[in-house]
Motif scaffolding. Structure first.
Motif, PDB file in Angstrom:
ATOM      1  N   UNK A 104       1.377  -3.928   4.288  1.00 31.29           N
ATOM      2  CA  UNK A 104      -0.046  -3.793   4.506  1.00 31.29           C
ATOM      3  C   UNK A 104      -0.648  -2.582   4.136  1.00 31.29           C
ATOM      4  N   UNK A 105       0.186  -1.589   4.382  1.00 32.73           N
ATOM      5  CA  UNK A 105      -0.200  -0.275   4.000  1.00 32.73           C
ATOM      6  C   UNK A 105       0.248   0.154   2.583  1.00 32.73           C
ATOM      7  N   UNK A 106       1.365  -0.127   2.057  1.00 29.58           N
ATOM      8  CA  UNK A 106       1.688   0.046   0.603  1.00 29.58           C
ATOM      9  C   UNK A 106       0.852  -0.480  -0.164  1.00 29.58           C
ATOM     10  N   UNK A 107       0.407  -1.748  -0.046  1.00 31.85           N
ATOM     11  CA  UNK A 107      -0.670  -2.549  -1.045  1.00 31.85           C
ATOM     12  C   UNK A 107      -1.703  -1.704  -1.058  1.00 31.85           C
ATOM     13  N   UNK A 134      11.581  -6.616 -10.019  1.00 32.20           N
ATOM     14  CA  UNK A 134      10.961  -7.302  -8.907  1.00 32.20           C
ATOM     15  C   UNK A 134      11.538  -8.587  -8.660  1.00 32.20           C
ATOM     16  N   UNK A 135      11.710  -8.854  -7.418  1.00 38.79           N
ATOM     17  CA  UNK A 135      12.291 -10.262  -7.032  1.00 38.79           C
ATOM     18  C   UNK A 135      13.841 -10.437  -7.468  1.00 38.79           C
ATOM     19  N   UNK A 187       1.356   1.641  -4.191  1.00 41.59           N
ATOM     20  CA  UNK A 187       2.879   1.629  -4.505  1.00 41.59           C
ATOM     21  C   UNK A 187       3.516   1.672  -3.225  1.00 41.59           C
ATOM     22  N   UNK A 188       4.776   1.253  -3.543  1.00 42.35           N
ATOM     23  CA  UNK A 188       5.808   1.288  -2.374  1.00 42.35           C
ATOM     24  C   UNK A 188       7.131   0.247  -2.917  1.00 42.35           C
ATOM     25  N   UNK A 221       1.576  -7.302  -7.603  1.00 40.88           N
ATOM     26  CA  UNK A 221       0.387  -6.878  -8.392  1.00 40.88           C
ATOM     27  C   UNK A 221      -0.253  -5.769  -7.642  1.00 40.88           C
ATOM     28  N   UNK A 222      -0.040  -5.473  -6.522  1.00 42.54           N
ATOM     29  CA  UNK A 222      -0.319  -4.226  -5.752  1.00 42.54           C
ATOM     30  C   UNK A 222       0.507  -2.943  -5.904  1.00 42.54           C
ATOM     31  N   UNK A 223       1.413  -3.265  -6.701  1.00 38.79           N
ATOM     32  CA  UNK A 223       2.529  -2.092  -7.173  1.00 38.79           C
ATOM     33  C   UNK A 223       3.460  -1.756  -6.381  1.00 38.79           C
ATOM     34  N   UNK A 224       3.723  -2.758  -5.497  1.00 44.35           N
ATOM     35  CA  UNK A 224       4.905  -2.739  -4.238  1.00 44.35           C
ATOM     36  C   UNK A 224       6.111  -3.564  -5.048  1.00 44.35           C
TER      37      UNK A 224
END
Length: 253
Positions: A129-132, A239-240, A136-137, A177-180
């Motif tokens: 919730x916060x990283x997006x 990722x993933x 980044x995260x 898509x939000x850099x995490x």
């Protein structure tokens, strides 16, 4: 001098279930890499002892139950307020209960799923919730050799770890898509307090060594390098994925 792609000094990391075993070893690795590290567990005294064993003066503790949604929401909010924004989350909390599947109790099934799977969803969701929002995260879910293969007596554990593999991919799909970046680390047979009875079982130990191309049990420190990679800028386009650290066991028959 190490390559800057692997530099994570100054980052803030939370490791769930880190008062002992693999979680504690991973927390140590992050601390040695220059991170501010938050240890999590349910037992405050045990956590304080675990924190005292880690190097540096940037070790914190956060006592909350990772299977309780309200406790997780409050816990993550408190960590970010007290320590700072989380850059790295390691979902390590887990338990193992062994029994033949025909005799496996309903309550134990739910306990296995809550601790090994639901906790990663709850803690991951709150951290993400916060990283997006920040763009980044890094989230690393501690999967298992049993995300792929299974032995008799541990079907519920394997079911949870197999699901955690797919949850990792799903988190990647939603939050990438939000850099995490969300990936998994899959330990093989690792010598810890919890596996000591298996290590002491000569027949089982011989089987593990025979079955593993590396010819030995894993050590908790064998997992640290893989975590540092997945938590670093070197893995910004990864990722993933599940990185198995199992001495080659998943690759051979």
């Amino acid at each position: 001098m190490s390559h800057p792609l692997f530099d994570i000094s100054g980052r803030t990391a939370l490791v769930t279930g880190s008062s002992r075993g693999i979680g504690h070893a991973l927390a140590r690795g992050l601390a040695e890499a220059g991170c501010t590290v938050v240890l999590n567990g349910r037992d405050g005294d045990r956590l304080a002892d675990a924190a005292a064993q880690l190097p540096g003066d940037r070790i914190h503790t956060a006592v909350f139950d990772v299977t309780d949604a309200a406790a997780v929401a409050n816990g993550i909010a408190a960590v970010e307020e007290r320590v700072g924004p989380l850059d790295i989350l390691v979902n390590n909390a887990g338990i193992q209960l062994r029994a033949p599947l025909l005799e496996f109790a309903d309550a134990d099934w739910h306990r296995i799923l809550d601790t090994n799977l639901t906790s990663a969803f709850l803690v991951g969701r709150e951290a993400a919730r916060r990283m997006t929002e920040r763009g980044h995260g890094k989230i690393v879910n501690i999967c298992s050799l049993q995300s792929e293969v299974v032995r008799p007596g541990i079907a519920p554990y394997a079911a949870a770890k197999g699901a955690l593999k797919m949850l990792t991919k799903g988190m990647c799909a939603d939050w990438g898509p939000y850099g995490v970046q969300v990936n998994g680390l899959g330990p093989g047979y690792i010598e810890t307090e919890l596996t000591r009875p298996l290590v002491a079982d000569e027949e089982f130990s011989a089987w593990v060594r025979r079955r593993t191309p590396a010819g030995r049990w894993g050590r908790t420190e064998d997992l640290v390098g893989a975590l540092l990679f997945l938590a670093s800028p070197a893995a910004d386009f990864v990722g993933g994925q599940i990185l198995y650290v199992d001495g080659g066991m998943t690759s051979v028959l």
